[in-house]
Design a protein around this motif. Sequence first.
Motif, PDB file in Angstrom:
ATOM      1  N   LEU A   1       0.825  -1.209   0.000  1.00  0.00           N
ATOM      2  CA  LEU A   1       0.000   0.000   0.000  1.00  0.00           C
ATOM      3  C   LEU A   1       0.859   1.259   0.000  1.00  0.00           C
ATOM      4  N   VAL A   2       1.985   1.228   0.703  1.00  0.00           N
ATOM      5  CA  VAL A   2       2.883   2.386   0.702  1.00  0.00           C
ATOM      6  C   VAL A   2       3.391   2.649  -0.717  1.00  0.00           C
ATOM      7  N   ARG A   3       3.767   1.589  -1.425  1.00  0.00           N
ATOM      8  CA  ARG A   3       4.237   1.773  -2.808  1.00  0.00           C
ATOM      9  C   ARG A   3       3.119   2.330  -3.689  1.00  0.00           C
ATOM     10  N   SER A   4       1.918   1.811  -3.500  1.00  0.00           N
ATOM     11  CA  SER A   4       0.795   2.289  -4.307  1.00  0.00           C
ATOM     12  C   SER A   4       0.484   3.752  -4.024  1.00  0.00           C
ATOM     13  N   LEU A   5       0.501   4.134  -2.745  1.00  0.00           N
ATOM     14  CA  LEU A   5       0.216   5.530  -2.387  1.00  0.00           C
ATOM     15  C   LEU A   5       1.343   6.459  -2.805  1.00  0.00           C
ATOM     16  N   ASP A   6       2.565   5.958  -2.794  1.00  0.00           N
ATOM     17  CA  ASP A   6       3.690   6.785  -3.249  1.00  0.00           C
ATOM     18  C   ASP A   6       3.553   7.133  -4.730  1.00  0.00           C
ATOM     19  N   LYS A   7       2.988   6.225  -5.510  1.00  0.00           N
ATOM     20  CA  LYS A   7       2.795   6.510  -6.933  1.00  0.00           C
ATOM     21  C   LYS A   7       1.834   7.672  -7.147  1.00  0.00           C
TER      22      LYS A   7
ATOM     23  N   ALA B   1       8.450  11.566   4.499  1.00  0.00           N
ATOM     24  CA  ALA B   1       8.939  11.138   5.809  1.00  0.00           C
ATOM     25  C   ALA B   1       8.095   9.993   6.360  1.00  0.00           C
ATOM     26  N   LEU B   2       6.771  10.091   6.201  1.00  0.00           N
ATOM     27  CA  LEU B   2       5.890   9.018   6.672  1.00  0.00           C
ATOM     28  C   LEU B   2       6.101   7.755   5.859  1.00  0.00           C
ATOM     29  N   SER B   3       6.243   7.904   4.554  1.00  0.00           N
ATOM     30  CA  SER B   3       6.492   6.736   3.705  1.00  0.00           C
ATOM     31  C   SER B   3       7.778   6.026   4.107  1.00  0.00           C
ATOM     32  N   SER B   4       8.838   6.805   4.344  1.00  0.00           N
ATOM     33  CA  SER B   4      10.114   6.209   4.743  1.00  0.00           C
ATOM     34  C   SER B   4       9.999   5.502   6.088  1.00  0.00           C
ATOM     35  N   ARG B   5       9.284   6.122   7.024  1.00  0.00           N
ATOM     36  CA  ARG B   5       9.132   5.525   8.357  1.00  0.00           C
ATOM     37  C   ARG B   5       8.334   4.223   8.297  1.00  0.00           C
ATOM     38  N   LEU B   6       7.278   4.199   7.493  1.00  0.00           N
ATOM     39  CA  LEU B   6       6.478   2.980   7.377  1.00  0.00           C
ATOM     40  C   LEU B   6       7.272   1.856   6.724  1.00  0.00           C
TER      41      LEU B   6
END
Length: 398
Positions: free
Chosen positions: A208-214, A221-226
Amino acid sequence: MRLFLWIVALMAAAIGIAVTARFNPGNVVLFYPPHRIDLSLNFFVVLEVALFAFLYVVIRAFRATVKMPGKVAAYRQRKRERDGNKGLREALKALFEGRFGHAEKAAMRASELPENAGVASLIGARAAHRMRQSARRDSWLAKLADDNAMKTARLMTMTELLVDDHQPEQALAAVQELNASGTRHIHALQWSLKAHQQAKNWPEVLRLVRSLDKHRALHPALSSRLRELAYDDMLSDSAHDAESLQRVWATVPNADRIKPYVACRAATALNARGLHDEARLVAEESLAADWDDRVVRAYREAAAPAGSAALLMQIEHCENWIHARPTDAELALTLGSLCLKQKLWGKAQRYLEQALSDAADPRMVRESHLKLAQMHEALAQPEEAASHYRQCALATIL
């Protein structure tokens, strides 16, 4: 002005009628044997007008009476709509103001109007949730179970409230139902991410993080932490053996493998399971892309056996790196430790003393003294070894 014109017109009409009637000698005979009625034409006209007026009044009264139930029903419907819309506005206002008790009461009034029942139920559920009334919240949401028009809104609200209530299993069930209906949008993915995070379903969190990053829907910062939390849990799981850990590592994208926090955890986990060759490769690839002391420390722990070609290659890599980073204490400690293992006493002493002089934290001071003590002990220099052991102990106490 209009009233004045009407008065003039009526006076003109009255004068015209009076003049016409005065010079009208005609009469009307109504004959019904054996009866006969003689009337002047003027009187007959007056009777006709009066009869017309009477019939008009009677017919209008009849029609008004017939329409009365419908008008009463329409009036009541308008009143219900007025009261329902007013209740809906009050419920929204109270919800935004934080007066959740008032919001729920107003939502009850608003729900009496069928057109407002769906939105009012969502407001009531949110208000009850804020007051920690889970039973009432679920009751409000249950009213929408059969309303297909409100299905997406109900499931999104359920997901949000259940995540906030730390019930990830129920929240994920709502997400699955939402996905089954074909509805996928950014907000749903965000709440799904939070639910999977609470459920500690880290592979799905990463997806989900990869999908939301797109879609640029997460702060970097939140993406990196997750990602860090997910990889930490996946790679540090004590249930992994060497084979299962390698399978997990194979699923990590190349772009994430070279990130320091991922490489550090992977190398540490590989070292713990005796996969030192793989740990060295992971550390070297990461250090080539982004230098980090944590990865250097993991690289030191992945030292190859003494006398092996792999250990000599490690020493060569570290010597190349230290030319570019002459004041890096962690790197000097690593190179000194590798030389100590290879019994290159002169290099080992030089780099360990350099690490000791450049050390910035007690951990490095302790480790440098310990390595120097081991070196002097191996060289049969007990006094120097004892001195470093004492200083290592003092650093540990401090």
